[in-house]
Design an enzyme around this catalytic site. Structure first.
Site, PDB file in Angstrom:
ATOM      1  N   CYS A  21       1.186  -0.938   0.149  1.00  6.57           N
ATOM      2  CA  CYS A  21      -0.279  -0.081  -0.154  1.00  6.57           C
ATOM      3  C   CYS A  21       0.542   1.224   0.018  1.00  6.57           C
ATOM      4  O   CYS A  21       0.307   2.185  -0.534  1.00  6.57           O
ATOM      5  CB  CYS A  21      -1.226   0.312   1.232  1.00  6.57           C
ATOM      6  SG  CYS A  21      -1.568  -1.748   1.646  1.00  6.57           S
ATOM      7  N   GLU A  56      -1.191   0.793  -5.488  1.00  8.54           N
ATOM      8  CA  GLU A  56      -0.555   0.213  -4.820  1.00  8.54           C
ATOM      9  C   GLU A  56       0.480  -0.605  -6.028  1.00  8.54           C
ATOM     10  O   GLU A  56       0.341   0.021  -7.051  1.00  8.54           O
ATOM     11  CB  GLU A  56      -1.777  -0.656  -5.281  1.00  8.54           C
ATOM     12  CG  GLU A  56      -2.562  -0.491  -4.153  1.00  8.54           C
ATOM     13  CD  GLU A  56      -3.092   0.030  -3.070  1.00  8.54           C
ATOM     14  OE1 GLU A  56      -3.354   0.954  -2.308  1.00  8.54           O
ATOM     15  OE2 GLU A  56      -2.119  -1.144  -2.003  1.00  8.54           O
TER      16      GLU A  56
END
Length: 64
Positions: A21, A56
């Site tokens: 992330c 991401e």
């Protein structure tokens, strides 16, 4: 978490798919330790949140 990555490297699965992330944390903290045991085969940025600056990171690693 560093303990989780350490244990993962001890288990030595033949392949890892790492979803980050926070790509900067992956690059600075997690990847150096993983590269002691794995070869980085591919990295891709994935835009799961269109119209934002957030991306991401998906990395494929193979055991050495």
């Amino acid at each position: 978490h560093p303990k989780a990555l350490k244990r993962l490297c001890e288990l030595r699965p033949p392949h890892l798919m790492y979803v980050a992330c926070k790509p900067e944390v992956f690059a600075k903290q997690d990847l150096p330790g993983l590269l002691e045991h794995y070869t980085l085969e591919e990295v891709k940025a994935v835009d799961l949140f269109p119209h934002t600056r957030h991306v991401e990171l998906l990395a494929r690693l193979r055991v050495k």
